[in-house]
Design an enzyme around this catalytic site. Structure first.
Site, PDB file in Angstrom:
ATOM      1  N   GLU A 133       8.472 -14.184 -10.468  1.00  0.00           N
ATOM      2  CA  GLU A 133       8.072 -12.805  -9.977  1.00  0.00           C
ATOM      3  C   GLU A 133       7.171 -12.556 -11.422  1.00  0.00           C
ATOM      4  O   GLU A 133       6.624 -11.788 -10.913  1.00  0.00           O
ATOM      5  CB  GLU A 133       8.889 -12.565 -10.175  1.00  0.00           C
ATOM      6  CG  GLU A 133       9.126 -12.476  -8.003  1.00  0.00           C
ATOM      7  CD  GLU A 133      10.185 -11.446  -7.749  1.00  0.00           C
ATOM      8  OE1 GLU A 133      11.328 -11.283  -8.525  1.00  0.00           O
ATOM      9  OE2 GLU A 133       9.923 -10.230  -6.531  1.00  0.00           O
ATOM     10  N   TRP A 185      -2.942  -2.945  -1.720  1.00  0.00           N
ATOM     11  CA  TRP A 185      -1.953  -4.067  -1.682  1.00  0.00           C
ATOM     12  C   TRP A 185      -3.153  -5.016  -0.984  1.00  0.00           C
ATOM     13  O   TRP A 185      -2.707  -4.311   0.398  1.00  0.00           O
ATOM     14  CB  TRP A 185      -1.124  -4.337  -1.760  1.00  0.00           C
ATOM     15  CG  TRP A 185      -0.554  -6.021  -1.610  1.00  0.00           C
ATOM     16  CD1 TRP A 185       0.014  -6.094  -2.937  1.00  0.00           C
ATOM     17  CD2 TRP A 185      -0.126  -6.824  -0.994  1.00  0.00           C
ATOM     18  NE1 TRP A 185       0.271  -7.877  -3.265  1.00  0.00           N
ATOM     19  CE2 TRP A 185       0.579  -7.884  -1.325  1.00  0.00           C
ATOM     20  CE3 TRP A 185      -0.470  -7.115   0.193  1.00  0.00           C
ATOM     21  CZ2 TRP A 185       0.255  -8.858  -0.281  1.00  0.00           C
ATOM     22  CZ3 TRP A 185      -0.181  -8.054   1.133  1.00  0.00           C
ATOM     23  CH2 TRP A 185       0.507  -9.199   0.683  1.00  0.00           C
ATOM     24  N   LYS A 198      13.870 -15.184  -9.947  1.00  0.00           N
ATOM     25  CA  LYS A 198      13.057 -13.820 -10.836  1.00  0.00           C
ATOM     26  C   LYS A 198      12.209 -14.133 -12.281  1.00  0.00           C
ATOM     27  O   LYS A 198      10.943 -13.276 -12.137  1.00  0.00           O
ATOM     28  CB  LYS A 198      14.152 -12.638 -11.766  1.00  0.00           C
ATOM     29  CG  LYS A 198      15.765 -12.250 -10.933  1.00  0.00           C
ATOM     30  CD  LYS A 198      14.900 -11.032 -10.219  1.00  0.00           C
ATOM     31  CE  LYS A 198      14.414 -11.207  -9.166  1.00  0.00           C
ATOM     32  NZ  LYS A 198      14.386 -10.290  -7.966  1.00  0.00           N
ATOM     33  N   GLU A 228      18.005 -16.814  -7.168  1.00  0.00           N
ATOM     34  CA  GLU A 228      17.871 -15.691  -6.928  1.00  0.00           C
ATOM     35  C   GLU A 228      16.985 -15.027  -8.943  1.00  0.00           C
ATOM     36  O   GLU A 228      16.405 -14.973  -8.826  1.00  0.00           O
ATOM     37  CB  GLU A 228      18.752 -14.471  -6.898  1.00  0.00           C
ATOM     38  CG  GLU A 228      18.767 -13.146  -7.990  1.00  0.00           C
ATOM     39  CD  GLU A 228      17.888 -12.584  -7.018  1.00  0.00           C
ATOM     40  OE1 GLU A 228      17.331 -12.901  -6.274  1.00  0.00           O
ATOM     41  OE2 GLU A 228      16.803 -11.984  -7.808  1.00  0.00           O
ATOM     42  N   HIS A 252      19.098 -36.085  -6.411  1.00  0.00           N
ATOM     43  CA  HIS A 252      18.356 -36.707  -5.035  1.00  0.00           C
ATOM     44  C   HIS A 252      16.831 -35.770  -5.750  1.00  0.00           C
ATOM     45  O   HIS A 252      16.110 -35.704  -4.018  1.00  0.00           O
ATOM     46  CB  HIS A 252      18.899 -35.783  -4.012  1.00  0.00           C
ATOM     47  CG  HIS A 252      20.338 -35.721  -3.525  1.00  0.00           C
ATOM     48  ND1 HIS A 252      20.896 -37.253  -3.193  1.00  0.00           N
ATOM     49  CD2 HIS A 252      21.571 -35.471  -4.036  1.00  0.00           C
ATOM     50  CE1 HIS A 252      22.091 -37.016  -2.623  1.00  0.00           C
ATOM     51  NE2 HIS A 252      22.589 -36.074  -3.254  1.00  0.00           N
ATOM     52  N   CYS A 268       0.763  -1.138   0.272  1.00  0.00           N
ATOM     53  CA  CYS A 268      -0.224  -0.286   0.134  1.00  0.00           C
ATOM     54  C   CYS A 268       1.087   1.455   0.059  1.00  0.00           C
ATOM     55  O   CYS A 268       2.085   0.986   0.173  1.00  0.00           O
ATOM     56  CB  CYS A 268      -1.059   0.508   1.203  1.00  0.00           C
ATOM     57  SG  CYS A 268      -1.678  -1.784   1.548  1.00  0.00           S
ATOM     58  N   ARG A 271       3.610   0.461  -4.784  1.00  0.00           N
ATOM     59  CA  ARG A 271       3.980  -0.925  -3.555  1.00  0.00           C
ATOM     60  C   ARG A 271       2.205  -1.832  -3.145  1.00  0.00           C
ATOM     61  O   ARG A 271       2.462  -1.783  -2.341  1.00  0.00           O
ATOM     62  CB  ARG A 271       3.468   0.489  -2.270  1.00  0.00           C
ATOM     63  CG  ARG A 271       4.744   1.299  -2.482  1.00  0.00           C
ATOM     64  CD  ARG A 271       5.052   2.684  -1.609  1.00  0.00           C
ATOM     65  NE  ARG A 271       4.534   1.823   0.355  1.00  0.00           N
ATOM     66  CZ  ARG A 271       5.246   1.816   1.105  1.00  0.00           C
ATOM     67  NH1 ARG A 271       6.723   1.799   0.942  1.00  0.00           N
ATOM     68  NH2 ARG A 271       5.757   0.978   1.766  1.00  0.00           N
ATOM     69  N   LYS A 295       6.328  -4.090  -3.315  1.00  0.00           N
ATOM     70  CA  LYS A 295       7.548  -4.132  -3.434  1.00  0.00           C
ATOM     71  C   LYS A 295       7.842  -4.089  -2.572  1.00  0.00           C
ATOM     72  O   LYS A 295       9.243  -4.306  -1.939  1.00  0.00           O
ATOM     73  CB  LYS A 295       7.731  -2.231  -4.048  1.00  0.00           C
ATOM     74  CG  LYS A 295       9.502  -2.197  -4.263  1.00  0.00           C
ATOM     75  CD  LYS A 295      10.032  -2.506  -5.171  1.00  0.00           C
ATOM     76  CE  LYS A 295      11.393  -2.905  -4.934  1.00  0.00           C
ATOM     77  NZ  LYS A 295      11.934  -3.814  -5.521  1.00  0.00           N
ATOM     78  N   ASN A 347      -2.108   2.528   6.297  1.00  0.00           N
ATOM     79  CA  ASN A 347      -0.983   0.911   5.114  1.00  0.00           C
ATOM     80  C   ASN A 347      -0.710   0.427   6.262  1.00  0.00           C
ATOM     81  O   ASN A 347       0.235   1.345   7.618  1.00  0.00           O
ATOM     82  CB  ASN A 347       0.528   1.751   4.331  1.00  0.00           C
ATOM     83  CG  ASN A 347       1.366   0.411   4.006  1.00  0.00           C
ATOM     84  OD1 ASN A 347       0.869  -0.436   4.472  1.00  0.00           O
ATOM     85  ND2 ASN A 347       2.698   1.257   4.622  1.00  0.00           N
ATOM     86  N   GLY A 348      -0.605  -1.351   6.416  1.00  0.00           N
ATOM     87  CA  GLY A 348      -0.457  -1.945   7.667  1.00  0.00           C
ATOM     88  C   GLY A 348      -1.550  -2.919   7.917  1.00  0.00           C
ATOM     89  O   GLY A 348      -2.199  -3.239   7.156  1.00  0.00           O
TER      90      GLY A 348
HETATM   91  O1  M6R Z   1      13.266  -4.430   0.270  1.00  0.00           O
HETATM   92  P1  M6R Z   1      13.807  -5.577   0.904  1.00  0.00           P
HETATM   93  O2  M6R Z   1      14.895  -6.166   0.136  1.00  0.00           O
HETATM   94  O3  M6R Z   1      13.673  -6.064   2.654  1.00  0.00           O
HETATM   95  O4  M6R Z   1      12.406  -6.811   0.406  1.00  0.00           O
HETATM   96  C1  M6R Z   1      12.453  -8.393   0.738  1.00  0.00           C
HETATM   97  C2  M6R Z   1      12.170  -9.067  -0.773  1.00  0.00           C
HETATM   98  O5  M6R Z   1      11.176  -8.991  -0.462  1.00  0.00           O
HETATM   99  C3  M6R Z   1      11.956  -8.904  -1.383  1.00  0.00           C
HETATM  100  O6  M6R Z   1      13.283  -8.553  -1.916  1.00  0.00           O
HETATM  101  C4  M6R Z   1      10.904  -9.360  -2.630  1.00  0.00           C
HETATM  102  O7  M6R Z   1      11.874 -10.239  -2.839  1.00  0.00           O
HETATM  103  C5  M6R Z   1      11.227  -8.830  -4.508  1.00  0.00           C
HETATM  104  N1  M6R Z   1      10.245  -8.986  -4.686  1.00  0.00           N
HETATM  105  C6  M6R Z   1      12.462  -9.916  -5.074  1.00  0.00           C
HETATM  106  O8  M6R Z   1      13.142  -9.362  -5.979  1.00  0.00           O
END
Ligand code: M6R
Length: 616
Positions: A494, A75, A491, A487, A510, A2, A27, A611, A101-102
Site C-alpha cells: 500500500e 477519488w 502494508k 497484513e 508449493h 471522496c 478519503r 481510506k 460521493n458514491g
Molecule cells: O473501513 P474498513 O475496515 O471496512 O476498510 C476495509 C479496507 O478497505 C481497509 O482495511 C484497507 O484494506 C486499508 N487500506 C488497509 O490498510
C-alpha cells in the site's frame, strides 16, 4: 471514497470548507473543488486536479465570498482525475452545483434521456447527470430545488451522499444520502455537512447522522428539516460526539500513520477499558452479556470484511475455533455478497470494519440479515452505517484512523475478537480456567510489551534502509501469524508500492519458493519457539537460506533457532500464541513505514487508494 463538506451560517464559508477538505483528504485526493453562493447572485465553482493545496492556490485571486457553500475531494470512479471531472458540477444553466460521493449505476440511461432533451455534458462523471436531472425536474415540473432533489433521488440506482446549492438562493443548502456517509453538524445558527465528523468537530460536537434515503433542507434562520423520499417529515435526532481536535491532528509526528502506530498501546487500552477487569481477571462485554444465547445456539460463525479488517477476521477464525470450538467461515465481503451464500438457521455473521462505511461489507451484512443471520459488528466509527445495521456489536474505540494504511484499527479489531472469543468460550465452558486467566493476564500486559518493541525503532529503521532496493517481498507465518504475514505484505504494498505477498509458511514450497534468490527478501514471523509449529517454520527458513534468500525474522527475545539463520532479526517479547499478532504486526508496520519514507512515498495518501471504500 471522496470527501464532502458543506456550510451554511454567518461566517464566510471558504476557509471552513477548505479546512474541512484537508481533514477529509484521506478519503480521496485526486482533485478538489468548491462552490460558493454569494449575495450578489453568483454561484462560483472552482476546481482543480490534484490535492486541496492546489485548489487553495487556484482560488487565490478568485471571488471567494459566500456564507453558503459545498466542497469535495475526489477519488475518481467515472472519468479520469482532471479539472473537468472534479466536483462540484454545474447544471446546464449554471444555476445549481452539486457534490457527490458514491456511484450512480443508472447514470447512462439518465444521461441518454437528458441528451435527448437537449442537455450537454461537460464531464465524464455520473454526478453531472444528477445535477442536470435535478434542473430538468425543476424546469419541467416548475418545482423548487428541494422537491426536485427528492424527485430525482427516487430515479437513481446506486449510492450517494450529495450536497446541492442554488444561485440566487444564498439561504439554502440541500443534502441527502443513500449508502454513502453523511453527517450534519449543528452549530449556533450554522450547519455543516461532512462525510464524517472530522471537518465539523472544530465548530460543534452536536451532529445528526443522516440515514439512507433521507433528504435534508438547511435554510437560514429556520430549523433543519429532514424528509424521506416519500416526503414524510422526520424528527432530527441530535447526538453529542466525543471526538477532539487532537484526535484528528498529527500531534508532532511526521505522518498520521506513524502517530497511529505509536498510539497502539493507548488505543488498545481504550479498547479494553471497562471490558477487561484486571482484578477479577475476567472479560465482560455487554454484547455477549445481552446476546450470548445467540452464540450458545449457533452452529457456525461467518466472518466477513475487506482488506486489513479481513486479516483481523482470519485471526478471529483461529480464535473462535480454538477457544470456543465453533466452526468459522470467513470470506471477503465482495465475494460473499455475490455468491448466493448459504445462511443456516442460528448463523452469526460477524462484520468487521474500521470505517463502518465499506460498501461491500455493508452489502454482505444486508444480505445475511435478510436471510435471518444475527449480525454482530466490530467497528471503529461510532454511529457509522455498520454500527447502525448490526443487531449488536463491539466498538474498537481505536480513535480516528486517518492514515490510509490501517494500523491501530487492526490491533484493536484483534483485541475485540480475542475478548469476544474469550467471553463466548467462558459461557460455553469450552476453555479451561487456567487458559482463560492466562490469556487475560497476558492481554493486560500487552501495552507494555508493544512499548518494548518501540525501543527498537532505530534498529527497524536501519533494516528498512537496506531493503529499499527490493522489487518484491515474501512474508511467511503460520497459525495466528499467517494472517499477520498477509497484513505485513498489504502494508508494504500500500505505502511503498513494492510488490509483496503473504503466505502460510509451509505453502512456500508449493510455488513461491521459485522466486527465492539473493535479491528476494523474505520476512519470517516465528515468535514462539515453544509453539508446535516453530520447528516447521525453522525448516522453511532453512529452505530459503539454502537458496540464498535474505531473511528478516520476527522472533521472540532470546531466540536461537530462526534467528541464527536470519540476516536480520527483530525481537518481540513473549506472549501466548493467540495474542502474538498484537506484537508481531508492530515491527511489520514500522518496516513498511520506514521503507516507504526512505523511498519518498506519500505515506498517508498513497497513490490510487482512499481510506474508506464506499463504492464497489
Ligand atoms: O473501513 P474498513 O475496515 O471496512 O476498510 C476495509 C479496507 O478497505 C481497509 O482495511 C484497507 O484494506 C486499508 N487500506 C488497509 O490498510
Amino acid at each position: 471514497m471522496c470527501g464532502i463538506v458543506g456550510y451554511l451560517g454567518n461566517k464566510q464559508a471558504f476557509d471552513i470548507l477548505i479546512k474541512g477538505l484537508h481533514r477529509l483528504e484521506y478519503r480521496g485526493y485526486d482533485s478538489a473543488g468548491v462552490a460558493l453562493v454569494d449575495n450578489n447572485g453568483n454561484l462560483n465553482v472552482y476546481k482543480t486536479k490534484g490535492k486541496v493545496n492546489n485548489l487553495e492556490q487556484y482560488c487565490k485571486d478568485k471571488n471567494i465570498n459566500g456564507t453558503v457553500g459545498i466542497a469535495h475531494t475526489r477519488w475518481a470512479t467515472h472519468g479520469e482525475p482532471n479539472d473537468k471531472n472534479a466536483h462540484p458540477h454545474y447544471s446546464q444553466s449554471k444555476n445549481l452545483a452539486i457534490i457527490h460521493n458514491g456511484i450512480i449505476e443508472n447514470y447512462l440511461t439518465l444521461k441518454t434521456f437528458l441528451i435527448s432533451k437537449g442537455y450537454e455534458f461537460k464531464s465524464d462523471t455520473d454526478t453531472e447527470v444528477v445535477v442536470q436531472f435535478i434542473e430538468y425536474i425543476m424546469q419541467s415540473q416548475k418545482c423548487d430545488l428541494y422537491s426536485a432533489v427528492t424527485h430525482t433521488l427516487t430515479q437513481l440506482v446506486g449510492a450517494y451522499a450529495i450536497g446541492v446549492v442554488e444561485r440566487n438562493n444564498p439561504n439554502l443548502l440541500i443534502a441527502a444520502r443513500k449508502a454513502s456517509p453523511l453527517i450534519v453538524g449543528v452549530g449556533n445558527n450554522e450547519y455543516f455537512l461532512g462525510s464524517d465528523a472530522s471537518p465539523i468537530i472544530e465548530y460543534t460536537n452536536k451532529v445528526i447522522y443522516i440515514n439512507d434515503e433521507q433528504v435534508v433542507k438547511i435554510e437560514r434562520g429556520k430549523e433543519i428539516e429532514i424528509h424521506d423520499l416519500k416526503n414524510v417529515k422526520l424528527q432530527p435526532v441530535i447526538n453529542e460526539i466525543s471526538l477532539s481536535l487532537d484526535d484528528i491532528e498529527k500531534g508532532g509526528f511526521e505522518h498520521f500513520m506513524l502517530k497511529e502506530i505509536f498510539e497502539q498501546p493507548k488505543s488498545l487500552s481504550l479498547c479494553m477499558n471497562g471490558r477487561l477487569n484486571k482484578e477479577l481477571n475476567e472479560i465482560k462485554l455487554s454484547a455477549i452479556t445481552d446476546f450470548g444465547d445467540k452464540f450458545d445456539k449457533c452452529q457456525r460463525i461467518v466472518i466477513t470484511a475487506c482488506g486489513t479488517s479481513w486479516h483481523a477476521g482470519l485471526i478471529g477464525k483461529y480464535l473462535f475455533e480454538n477457544l470456543c470450538r465453533i466452526p468459522v467461515e470467513i470470506e471477503v465481503a465482495s465475494e460473499f455478497r455475490y455468491r448466493d451464500p448459504v445462511i443456516l438457521p442460528n448463523d452469526i455473521l460477524i462484520a468487521i470494519s474500521q470505517s463502518g462505511e465499506t460498501a461491500d461489507t455493508l452489502a454482505a451484512m444486508e444480505l445475511a440479515k435478510k436471510q435471518g443471520a444475527f449480525v454482530f459488528g466490530i467497528c471503529n466509527v461510532i454511529g457509522s452505517s455498520v454500527a447502525r445495521m448490526t443487531d449488536t456489536g463491539v466498538y474498537t474505540h481505536a480513535g480516528p484512523e486517518i492514515g490510509v494504511a490501517s494500523t491501530k484499527a487492526f490491533t484493536t479489531q484483534v483485541a475485540v475478537l480475542v475478548m469476544t472469543a474469550l467471553a463466548v468460550a467462558k459461557r460455553k465452558n469450552s476453555i479451561k480456567d487456567e487458559e482463560y486467566h492466562s490469556i487475560i493476564g497476558e492481554l493486560s500486559h500487552i501495552e507494555e510489551k508493544i512499548n518494548k518493541i518501540f525501543q527498537q525503532v532505530d534498529h527497524i529503521k536501519d533494516i528498512s534502509k537496506i531493503f529499499t532496493y527490493a522489487k518484491n517481498f515474501i512474508y511467511l507465518g503460520r497459525g495466528y501469524n499467517y494472517p499477520v504475514a498477509m497484513e505485513g505484505a498489504l502494508k508494504l504494498k500500500e505505502i511503498s508500492y513494492i510488490h509483496a505477498e503473504g503466505y502460510p509458511a509451509a505453502e512456500m514450497k508449493h510455488g513461491p519458493i521459485a522466486l527465492i534468490d539473493e535479491e528476494m527478501p523474505t520476512v519470517v514471523i516465528a515468535p514462539d519457539n515453544t509453539n508446535h509449529l516453530y520447528q516447521k517454520v525453522l525448516s522453511n527458513v532453512q529452505e530459503v537460506k539454502a537458496r540464498k534468500g535474505r531473511i528478516i525474522a520476527i522472533v521472540c527475545e532470546g531466540d536461537d533457532g530462526v534467528a541464527k539463520n536470519a540476516d536480520y532479526t527483530i525481537e518481540i517479547p513473549k506472549t501466548v500464541a493467540c495474542l502474538s499478532p498484537l506484537l508481531t504486526v508492530i515491527p511489520l508496520q514500522l518496516l513498511s513505514y520506514y521503507i516507504a519514507v526512505a523511498k519518498g512515498r506519500n505515506v498517508d495518501q498513497p497513490r490510487n487508494l482512499a481510506k474508506s471504500v464506499t463504492v464497489e
